[in-house]
Design an enzyme around this catalytic site. Structure first.
Site, PDB file in Angstrom:
ATOM      1  N   HIS A 185       0.836  -1.204   0.000  1.00 19.68           N
ATOM      2  CA  HIS A 185       0.000   0.000   0.000  1.00 19.68           C
ATOM      3  C   HIS A 185       0.877   1.264   0.000  1.00 19.68           C
ATOM      4  O   HIS A 185       0.741   2.132  -0.854  1.00 19.68           O
ATOM      5  CB  HIS A 185      -0.921  -0.016   1.227  1.00 19.68           C
ATOM      6  CG  HIS A 185      -1.770   1.206   1.367  1.00 19.68           C
ATOM      7  ND1 HIS A 185      -3.103   1.227   1.047  1.00 19.68           N
ATOM      8  CD2 HIS A 185      -1.469   2.468   1.791  1.00 19.68           C
ATOM      9  CE1 HIS A 185      -3.595   2.432   1.259  1.00 19.68           C
ATOM     10  NE2 HIS A 185      -2.621   3.210   1.720  1.00 19.68           N
ATOM     11  N   GLU A 186       1.787   1.326   0.962  1.00 22.58           N
ATOM     12  CA  GLU A 186       2.615   2.534   1.094  1.00 22.58           C
ATOM     13  C   GLU A 186       3.526   2.717  -0.122  1.00 22.58           C
ATOM     14  O   GLU A 186       3.790   3.842  -0.544  1.00 22.58           O
ATOM     15  CB  GLU A 186       3.423   2.496   2.393  1.00 22.58           C
ATOM     16  CG  GLU A 186       2.573   2.460   3.677  1.00 22.58           C
ATOM     17  CD  GLU A 186       1.624   3.649   3.824  1.00 22.58           C
ATOM     18  OE1 GLU A 186       1.843   4.684   3.190  1.00 22.58           O
ATOM     19  OE2 GLU A 186       0.639   3.522   4.584  1.00 22.58           O
TER      20      GLU A 186
ATOM     21  N   HIS B 257       1.855   4.613  -2.905  1.00 19.79           N
ATOM     22  CA  HIS B 257       1.965   6.076  -2.780  1.00 19.79           C
ATOM     23  C   HIS B 257       3.338   6.536  -3.259  1.00 19.79           C
ATOM     24  O   HIS B 257       3.463   7.510  -3.996  1.00 19.79           O
ATOM     25  CB  HIS B 257       1.812   6.498  -1.318  1.00 19.79           C
ATOM     26  CG  HIS B 257       0.418   6.408  -0.804  1.00 19.79           C
ATOM     27  ND1 HIS B 257      -0.628   7.040  -1.410  1.00 19.79           N
ATOM     28  CD2 HIS B 257      -0.108   5.779   0.278  1.00 19.79           C
ATOM     29  CE1 HIS B 257      -1.748   6.795  -0.731  1.00 19.79           C
ATOM     30  NE2 HIS B 257      -1.454   6.027   0.295  1.00 19.79           N
TER      31      HIS B 257
ATOM     32  N   HIS C 194       3.774   6.622  -6.937  1.00 17.87           N
ATOM     33  CA  HIS C 194       3.007   7.716  -7.532  1.00 17.87           C
ATOM     34  C   HIS C 194       3.888   8.965  -7.621  1.00 17.87           C
ATOM     35  O   HIS C 194       3.913   9.665  -8.630  1.00 17.87           O
ATOM     36  CB  HIS C 194       1.768   7.980  -6.664  1.00 17.87           C
ATOM     37  CG  HIS C 194       0.677   8.738  -7.351  1.00 17.87           C
ATOM     38  ND1 HIS C 194      -0.454   9.139  -6.701  1.00 17.87           N
ATOM     39  CD2 HIS C 194       0.535   9.179  -8.623  1.00 17.87           C
ATOM     40  CE1 HIS C 194      -1.241   9.790  -7.541  1.00 17.87           C
ATOM     41  NE2 HIS C 194      -0.659   9.828  -8.710  1.00 17.87           N
TER      42      HIS C 194
HETATM   43 ZN   LIG Z   1      -2.750   5.337   1.860  1.00 20.99          ZN
END
Ligand SMILES: [Zn+2]
Length: 810
Positions: A592-593, A596, A599
């Site tokens: 998940h992290e 980010h 991105h």
């Molecule tokens: Zn998040």
């Protein structure tokens, strides 16, 4: 530029929304651009840098030594090494070598900003060049201040030293007030508006400049800049009040209404676990000193309340414990009511129907009506799809039910207990089937931290042609030189550095979080407002020194493995340090992290305001939530999972057995999330405004009644007794945007099925995703990005029909 908006974006929440494994066929992968042998060696190196402390220390030493020997004082370039006295500052910002350096950095930046604003305003009045470069300069100005605020925010949350944290607090005060002044600087706003309104000007600007200009203009207007001076001053005062109440709210989240829960002697006696009883008695004697023959005080500390909730058959005991464990202090509810009231007032002052309308105006969802429709659809479909089935399963274990309606019957304090009963029963049935089962091998053996990071690098090399390369850190560059690992993210297609990640998996104080320290931005050397010489000591530049590269810090709180003798090393006369081994949930968190982080890395924007994760709040979780689809895919897990001792790959059989053992209330969990999102909407909606307005904002707000009403209406573990809403941090941090996670989950499902479900290692899918979504940061309308990614032009309008397409279950 607006502080509130920006800080919101750096906060993250993790929620579990497990998806069933998809059993799809695996495809061959032959698009590797470099040899497999090399990949294996690089991957082993990466893994060992994380898993083997001695290897990591040696890596840091040799690399810095080699660096010192190869470049002895070249052209005045300083050599940093743990062998000499030189050191750098945090994230290679030279000013950040001491806490007082941070304060100096913030004062210096503020001064620089003040002078820069003067010169901007002077030049914009002078000539066309001054007007053409105005937006770029505004972006530079905002970056100048964000560089300070972002690093200070990171230090405040994660740094182990109190001196640094205090310095960060001071920094915040130095910059915050000035940021607010800037947000209400009428002169800056008027010039920006005039430039954007002038077609001759906009014809000469790039589309990214126009986008950033529009974004900054909106931010100015959201600060009430077009109002008379008195209203504007009120605005500043109210935002500051909201922000103060917000930090008060966040600080008190964990406080309980009472530390002790009083239960009757017979309720206490109903606890079967003797050790637990002794533990409770121990606390009583130590702290309370109150002895009564008819009642017992149970401390709500550590595992005690949770053990009772999972293991005690006595419902009235569980009920008392649950309610008190979920009750906030009266002060906390007052704080919550306070900022909700101020927000409603602020929204009316700025001419919006409600705070939700104000918040959502420039989001993907556009208005609260769309959000409510989306959430209601989601609730209806998850009710139909399995909430009732899951609850019925639990209902079977409830003794002496009062109601025949399972949803009505199962109370929130039943949940953990009935799940435990269900689990036990499943175990018993399995034992009957297989009386001497082989003990299931723990799955964490296949997921050491290093294996997961190396696995991610391998995944990214397949889908994006991007890999992770470990970099040694210099003294002072990180907050803990033994613990923090630095990674260079390298793009093999263009042979360029994309940016740097600083990873700390063992922080004692932070829940898993992702922090943007520096954003990707092209330097304004061409317009002469800054130079690479000025910046190279503060940020990390790219190869040709034309851009500052993104810096991301990723912090998790995984427990460090102890230095005990383990496995086959035990009894061999020595011990070996065990790497940190992760559960499947923790693997999800890293994925998940990293979503980010990538991105920010893959963005190809020139200005900082809309780079990487600086996109709209209800789009920002998409890349990270999408990564959770990867971390739950059998084909991905079995390919990256490797036994930490033997190197054997994870078998599909073992993975499936583990999934089989997870008793999940998937649909209930997702329903509960939608209830939380709904609460966030109703507390910020028009009804609240209307009620407050009828008393001229002098009347009281009863958030507890609103919470209980909603619970009664939406049911499913309905809570009509506690004040849990005072423990829900995102009511402040997201303020009417908590639906974002569920919304992005729905979008991510579409992207996964449209691009990656057939083959999660596909370069073609990765390229399409990168080019349609990731590279744009916030510079393109997210709906246009989606229409492009999913080849569905209908989505580009982003209207209620588009919302409906996204909300549709697959
Ligand atoms: Zn998040």
């Amino acid at each position: 530029m607006k502080v509130l908006t920006r800080l919101l974006r750096s906060q993250h929440f993790i929620t579990r929304a497990n998806k069933p494994l998809q059993l799809l066929h695996q495809r061959a992968h032959n698009n590797l651009s470099y040899s497999n042998k090399l990949v294996d060696a690089t991957s082993r190196h990466l893994q060992k840098v994380f898993d083997d402390q001695k290897y990591f220390n040696d890596f840091t030493k040799t690399a810095t030594k080699a660096d010192t020997l190869s470049k002895p004082g070249l052209n005045g370039v300083r050599n940093y090494s743990i062998f000499n006295n030189n050191s750098t500052g945090l994230f290679k910002n030279e000013l950040l070598s001491t806490p007082s350096g941070l304060i100096e950095f913030s004062k210096k930046s503020r001064l620089e900003a003040i002078e820069f604003v003067d010169s901007m305003l002077h030049e914009v009045n002078q000539n066309e060049q001054g007007r053409l470069t105005f937006i770029r300069k505004l972006d530079q100005l905002s970056d100048l201040l964000c560089r300070v605020i972002d690093v200070a925010e990171f230090i405040r949350a994660s740094h182990p030293s109190t001196k640094w944290i205090n310095a960060a607090q001071q920094t915040h005060e130095i910059i915050f007030e000035y940021m607010n002044q800037l947000n209400t600087n009428v002169e800056l706003y008027h010039h920006l508006r005039d430039i954007l309104d002038d077609p001759v000007m906009t014809a000469k600007l790039t589309s990214e400049e126009i986008q950033v200009g529009e974004y900054l203009k909106q931010d100015f207007e959201r600060s009430g800049i077009h109002m008379d001076p008195e209203t504007r001053n009120n605005f500043v005062a109210i935002t500051q009040e909201i922000s103060l109440l917000g930090s008060l709210f966040n600080n008190e989240l964990r406080n309980l209404k009472s530390f002790w829960c009083e239960v009757s002697r017979s309720e206490f006696d109903s606890i079967e676990d003797e050790t637990l009883k002794q533990e409770i008695n121990g606390y009583q004697q130590k702290f309370s000193g109150v002895h009564s023959s008819s009642s017992v005080q149970i401390p709500l500390v550590g595992h005690i309340p949770y053990s009772i909730l999972s293991n005690c058959a006595n419902e009235s005991l569980r009920r008392k414990i649950w309610i008190l464990l979920h009750s906030s202090t009266d002060e906390q509810i007052e704080t919550l009511n306070g900022f909700i009231k101020y927000r409603a007032f602020l929204a009316r002052m700025l001419g919006h129907k409600s705070f939700a309308h104000y918040q959502l105006e420039h989001k993907m969802a556009k208005n609260p009506e769309n959000v409510i429709t989306f959430l209601t659809n989601l609730q209806n479909s998850s009710r139909d799809r399995g909430v009732l089935d899951e609850i019925k399963q639990l209902y079977n274990y409830k003794k002496n039910p009062q109601s025949t309606d399972p949803i009505e019957e199962i109370k929130p304090w039943d949940r953990d207990y009935l799940v435990a009963q269900l689990q036990q029963d499943i175990k018993l049935q399995q034992q009957k089937k297989e009386p001497n089962p082989k003990e299931l091998e723990p799955i964490h053996n296949y997921f050491s931290v290093g294996t997961v990071v190396a696995g991610l690098s391998s995944l990214f090399s397949h889908i994006y042609n991007v890999t992770f390369i470990p970099e040694p850190t210099l003294r002072g560059e990180t907050w803990d030189q033994e613990q923090v690992r630095k990674i260079k993210v390298y793009d093999h297609t263009n042979q360029r550095n994309l940016g740097f990640l600083y990873l700390d998996f063992w922080s004692p104080k932070v829940l898993p979080s992702h922090f943007t320290i520096v954003c990707l931005r092209k330097l304004n050397s061409s317009i002469g407002t800054e130079s690479k010489e000025q910046l190279q000591d503060l940020v990390q530049l790219d190869e040709d020194k034309t851009s500052q590269l993104p810096i991301i810090a990723l912090v998790c709180n995984f427990p460090k493995a102890s230095n005990l003798s383990i496995g086959r090393f035990a009894g061999m006369g020595g011990s070996k340090e065990k790497p940190t081994l992760l559960t499947l949930d923790q693997v999800d968190i890293i994925f998940h992290e990293m979503g980010h982080a990538m991105h920010s890395m893959i963005g190809k924007t020139e200005l900082h305001n809309l780079s990487g994760t600086r996109c709209t709040t209800d789009f920002v979780e998409l890349p990270s939530v999408l990564m959770e689809s990867f971390s739950r895919d059998r084909r991905v897990l079995c390919r990256i999972g490797r036994h930490h001792e033997t190197g054997a790959p994870l078998s599909e059989e073992l993975l499936q057995q583990h999934h089989h053992h997870r008793v999940a209330l998937e649909e209930c969990d997702s329903y509960m999330q939608s209830k939380m999102a709904m609460l966030d909407q109703v507390l910020h909606d028009e009804n609240v405004v209307a009620k407050l307005e009828s008393t001229n904002f002098k009347g009281e707000l009863d958030s507890t009644a609103i919470y209980h009403d909603l619970e009664r209406q939406l049911q499913v573990f309905a809570d009509e007794w506690s004040t849990w809403h005072g423990k829900f941090p995102h009511l402040f941090s997201y303020g009417a945007a908590y639906y974002s996670y569920l919304f992005d989950r729905a979008i991510a499902d579409k992207i996964w099925h449209g691009l990656f479900a057939e083959d999660p290692w596909s370069r073609k899918a990765g390229e399409k995703y990168k080019n349609s979504i990731l590279k744009w940061g916030g510079t393109r309308d997210p709906w246009v990005c989606l229409a492009d990614a999913l080849n569905n032009p209908e989505l580009s309008k982003g209207d209620s029909h588009a919302m409906e397409i996204i909300g549709r279950k697959l």
